[in-house]
Design a protein around this motif. Sequence first.
Motif, PDB file in Angstrom:
ATOM      1  N   SER A  79       0.832  -1.199   0.000  1.00 12.55           N
ATOM      2  CA  SER A  79       0.000   0.000   0.000  1.00 12.55           C
ATOM      3  C   SER A  79       0.870   1.253   0.000  1.00 12.55           C
ATOM      4  CB  SER A  79      -0.921   0.014   1.222  1.00 12.55           C
ATOM      5  OG  SER A  79      -1.662   1.206   1.284  1.00 12.55           O
ATOM      6  N   ILE A  80       0.584   2.154  -0.922  1.00 12.81           N
ATOM      7  CA  ILE A  80       1.274   3.445  -0.951  1.00 12.81           C
ATOM      8  C   ILE A  80       0.762   4.335   0.169  1.00 12.81           C
ATOM      9  CG2 ILE A  80       1.514   5.570  -2.296  1.00 12.81           C
ATOM     10  CD1 ILE A  80       1.585   3.835  -4.810  1.00 12.81           C
ATOM     11  N   GLY A  81      -0.516   4.176   0.506  1.00 15.47           N
ATOM     12  CA  GLY A  81      -1.088   4.946   1.604  1.00 15.47           C
ATOM     13  C   GLY A  81      -0.939   6.442   1.395  1.00 15.47           C
ATOM     14  N   GLN A  82      -0.354   7.121   2.365  1.00 14.67           N
ATOM     15  CA  GLN A  82      -0.207   8.570   2.295  1.00 14.67           C
ATOM     16  C   GLN A  82       1.206   8.987   1.890  1.00 14.67           C
ATOM     17  OE1 GLN A  82      -2.142  10.883   5.271  1.00 14.67           O
ATOM     18  NE2 GLN A  82      -3.488   9.245   5.915  1.00 14.67           N
ATOM     19  N   SER A  83       1.934   8.051   1.262  1.00 13.88           N
ATOM     20  CA  SER A  83       3.323   8.315   0.889  1.00 13.88           C
ATOM     21  C   SER A  83       3.450   9.391  -0.177  1.00 13.88           C
ATOM     22  CB  SER A  83       3.991   7.025   0.388  1.00 13.88           C
ATOM     23  OG  SER A  83       4.000   6.045   1.382  1.00 13.88           O
ATOM     24  N   GLU A  84       2.412   9.552  -0.996  1.00 17.82           N
ATOM     25  CA  GLU A  84       2.455  10.583  -2.030  1.00 17.82           C
ATOM     26  C   GLU A  84       1.865  11.901  -1.534  1.00 17.82           C
ATOM     27  OE1 GLU A  84       2.268   8.136  -6.199  1.00 17.82           O
ATOM     28  OE2 GLU A  84       0.358   8.575  -5.230  1.00 17.82           O
ATOM     29  N   GLN A  85       1.305  11.876  -0.356  1.00 13.13           N
ATOM     30  CA  GLN A  85       0.643  13.063   0.185  1.00 13.13           C
ATOM     31  C   GLN A  85       1.570  13.886   1.069  1.00 13.13           C
ATOM     32  OE1 GLN A  85      -3.082  12.089   1.994  1.00 13.13           O
ATOM     33  NE2 GLN A  85      -3.288  14.067   2.995  1.00 13.13           N
ATOM     34  N   TYR A  86       2.507  13.239   1.739  1.00 10.26           N
ATOM     35  CA  TYR A  86       3.418  13.916   2.653  1.00 10.26           C
ATOM     36  C   TYR A  86       4.858  13.761   2.175  1.00 10.26           C
ATOM     37  CZ  TYR A  86      -0.498  14.068   5.950  1.00 10.26           C
ATOM     38  OH  TYR A  86      -1.707  14.296   6.537  1.00 10.26           O
ATOM     39  N   GLY A  87       5.670  14.755   2.523  1.00  7.67           N
ATOM     40  CA  GLY A  87       7.084  14.672   2.197  1.00  7.67           C
ATOM     41  C   GLY A  87       7.779  13.606   3.018  1.00  7.67           C
ATOM     42  N   PHE A  88       8.866  13.068   2.475  1.00  6.27           N
ATOM     43  CA  PHE A  88       9.596  12.007   3.168  1.00  6.27           C
ATOM     44  C   PHE A  88      11.001  12.447   3.571  1.00  6.27           C
ATOM     45  CE2 PHE A  88      10.299  11.611  -1.340  1.00  6.27           C
ATOM     46  CZ  PHE A  88      11.633  11.288  -1.485  1.00  6.27           C
ATOM     47  N   TYR A  89      11.326  13.712   3.315  1.00  7.31           N
ATOM     48  CA  TYR A  89      12.586  14.254   3.831  1.00  7.31           C
ATOM     49  C   TYR A  89      12.379  15.718   4.185  1.00  7.31           C
ATOM     50  CZ  TYR A  89      13.238  16.200  -0.875  1.00  7.31           C
ATOM     51  OH  TYR A  89      13.081  16.894  -2.045  1.00  7.31           O
ATOM     52  N   LYS A  90      13.175  16.187   5.130  1.00  8.46           N
ATOM     53  CA  LYS A  90      13.002  17.547   5.632  1.00  8.46           C
ATOM     54  C   LYS A  90      14.338  18.127   6.038  1.00  8.46           C
ATOM     55  CE  LYS A  90      11.339  21.197   7.793  1.00  8.46           C
ATOM     56  NZ  LYS A  90      11.047  22.394   6.979  1.00  8.46           N
ATOM     57  N   PRO A 119      -6.911  12.727   7.897  1.00 11.99           N
ATOM     58  CA  PRO A 119      -6.241  11.441   8.074  1.00 11.99           C
ATOM     59  C   PRO A 119      -7.143  10.261   7.764  1.00 11.99           C
ATOM     60  CG  PRO A 119      -6.789  12.415  10.194  1.00 11.99           C
ATOM     61  CD  PRO A 119      -7.073  13.460   9.154  1.00 11.99           C
ATOM     62  N   GLU A 120      -8.461  10.485   7.786  1.00 11.66           N
ATOM     63  CA  GLU A 120      -9.369   9.395   7.519  1.00 11.66           C
ATOM     64  C   GLU A 120      -9.645   9.229   6.030  1.00 11.66           C
ATOM     65  OE1 GLU A 120     -10.178  12.323   8.549  1.00 11.66           O
ATOM     66  OE2 GLU A 120     -11.689  12.955   7.098  1.00 11.66           O
ATOM     67  N   ARG A 121      -9.129  10.170   5.224  1.00 12.52           N
ATOM     68  CA  ARG A 121      -9.426  10.169   3.797  1.00 12.52           C
ATOM     69  C   ARG A 121      -8.874   8.937   3.122  1.00 12.52           C
ATOM     70  NH1 ARG A 121      -6.073  14.085   0.016  1.00 12.52           N
ATOM     71  NH2 ARG A 121      -6.241  12.936  -1.915  1.00 12.52           N
ATOM     72  N   LEU A 122      -9.698   8.308   2.272  1.00 11.31           N
ATOM     73  CA  LEU A 122      -9.252   7.129   1.526  1.00 11.31           C
ATOM     74  C   LEU A 122      -8.490   7.599   0.296  1.00 11.31           C
ATOM     75  CD1 LEU A 122     -10.173   4.421   2.669  1.00 11.31           C
ATOM     76  CD2 LEU A 122     -11.524   4.095   0.606  1.00 11.31           C
ATOM     77  N   GLN A 123      -7.365   6.997   0.039  1.00 10.47           N
ATOM     78  CA  GLN A 123      -6.549   7.403  -1.094  1.00 10.47           C
ATOM     79  C   GLN A 123      -7.046   6.729  -2.374  1.00 10.47           C
ATOM     80  OE1 GLN A 123      -3.883   9.697  -0.851  1.00 10.47           O
ATOM     81  NE2 GLN A 123      -5.078  10.029   0.968  1.00 10.47           N
ATOM     82  N   ILE A 124      -8.248   7.108  -2.797  1.00 12.39           N
ATOM     83  CA  ILE A 124      -8.843   6.466  -3.966  1.00 12.39           C
ATOM     84  C   ILE A 124      -8.065   6.812  -5.231  1.00 12.39           C
ATOM     85  CG2 ILE A 124     -10.954   6.394  -5.373  1.00 12.39           C
ATOM     86  CD1 ILE A 124     -12.568   6.752  -2.854  1.00 12.39           C
ATOM     87  N   GLY A 125      -7.412   7.976  -5.249  1.00 11.38           N
ATOM     88  CA  GLY A 125      -6.682   8.366  -6.438  1.00 11.38           C
ATOM     89  C   GLY A 125      -5.364   7.626  -6.610  1.00 11.38           C
ATOM     90  N   THR A 126      -4.944   6.871  -5.644  1.00 10.27           N
ATOM     91  CA  THR A 126      -3.685   6.149  -5.709  1.00 10.27           C
ATOM     92  C   THR A 126      -3.952   4.694  -6.048  1.00 10.27           C
ATOM     93  OG1 THR A 126      -2.689   7.610  -4.079  1.00 10.27           O
ATOM     94  CG2 THR A 126      -1.635   5.487  -4.433  1.00 10.27           C
ATOM     95  N   PHE A 127      -3.387   4.230  -7.147  1.00  9.07           N
ATOM     96  CA  PHE A 127      -3.624   2.849  -7.558  1.00  9.07           C
ATOM     97  C   PHE A 127      -2.474   1.980  -7.060  1.00  9.07           C
ATOM     98  CE2 PHE A 127      -4.543  -0.847  -9.903  1.00  9.07           C
ATOM     99  CZ  PHE A 127      -5.868  -0.748 -10.331  1.00  9.07           C
TER     100      PHE A 127
END
Length: 440
Positions: A108-119, A139-147
């Motif tokens: 699952s990609i989950g929220q990996s495309e929604q938040y940055g992974f380095y700072k 945070p409850e949003r379903l990532q329907i746009g992510t396949f």
Amino acid sequence: MTFVNIFLLEWKHFIRSPYKVIAIFLFILASVYGIHNSVSLYQTQINEITKIEERVSQERQEFVNKHLAENQSTIQNNNSRDYTSPYWALRQFPLYHFKKPSPSMVFSIGQSEQYGFYKRITFNSSPYDNDLSEEIANPERLQIGTFDFSFALLFLLPLVLVILLFNVKSNEIEQGFMSLIEVQVTSRNSWIIARVGFYSFLALLVSYGLILYGSFLMTSFQPIKTAIASMMLYTFFYVFFWSTLFLIIIIKNKNLLSIILQMSFSFILFAFITPGIVHQLLSINYPVNLMTDLIDVRDQRQELYGKPHDAIKSQLKIIYPQIENGSIMNDSLKVKSALSQSIPALMNSIKKNNIGIVEKEIRSKIDFVNKFNIINPIVFFQNKINALSKSHYDNYQAYRNEIQFLIDKQINVLIEDIWSGRKVDESRYKEYSKIFTIKN
């Protein structure tokens, strides 16, 4: 007739039904596509992190060579940038923190495309800077746009089961075979349960094969053995949920049209209507937070810079009482400079208080959504799989907490070095690399 014989007969029926074979094939195709999306994202993030780590190492060495190794300082305008000063040395110190992707992201990609992974972190940073996320998403949003594979499993597999199961009983009834079947089998329901069991087993077998396929694509197979077992367990319960629901519908109805309509409605209800209702209730109870508490920090910063030094010193002593024992306390000019350079410490305290308000509201939202898990199974399983792949909101919250920890540590070092009158040399600069390290 035994269950084994029924399974064998159903297998022959399955391979002779092109639309059922095509449904399974398309599910496999979509899942493989989703798995490769996840693998690609994982590898992209790993490569980016590696590049940044190499660049950071190079920048640190260049800073030492240019400003510290030869005991040099860069003079600009009114001698304000002395890089042997803790303030300027830390401000220019290249410090990054990463949320390294887990190999279990393949599920699952989950929220990996929604938040940055380095700072990149400085003492002026915040865990909610724009380079991490443009806004706090629900945070409850379903990532329907992510396949990804979880999308195929949660949304496509129930549709596949509808195609596999819709005519389990109707053909026998319409063709008048049910009485004959009841003579050969213990009961009509046993026959239906066995047939539904076959297709459930087939769906489970295909899903397990895809889970193993995705796992073997990852170079780090060993660390995700536990994740594989958990993923298989979640898949079992998910297939069991839909199979049981469809079994009840098949047993309770005799008409093919009724079975198809009720199966389709069940999917629409749990996949779209229920999450939509929960989201609407959430919006009513918790209107969208525009992070105004964080934006207000800008005004507070201006107010802070406009305060007299005595007021700043009093505020600073409340948070850092150790400055009273600083070696520069008897030098009024150095104290004045130190107070100005210590303002980021006060701003960090204000930001943390405001962030706490926002995060408390987010936690309330999460708790609100979790109350509906029993009637919101797809969101429930999605969150479980996201947590398994370490791409859940809570994983990113932990990452933000680590960022705040590093900001706090950097500010503590800043205060310690400034008020002790310490000059940054090559040795101290290299110590920073060890001080600001979090073991992942």
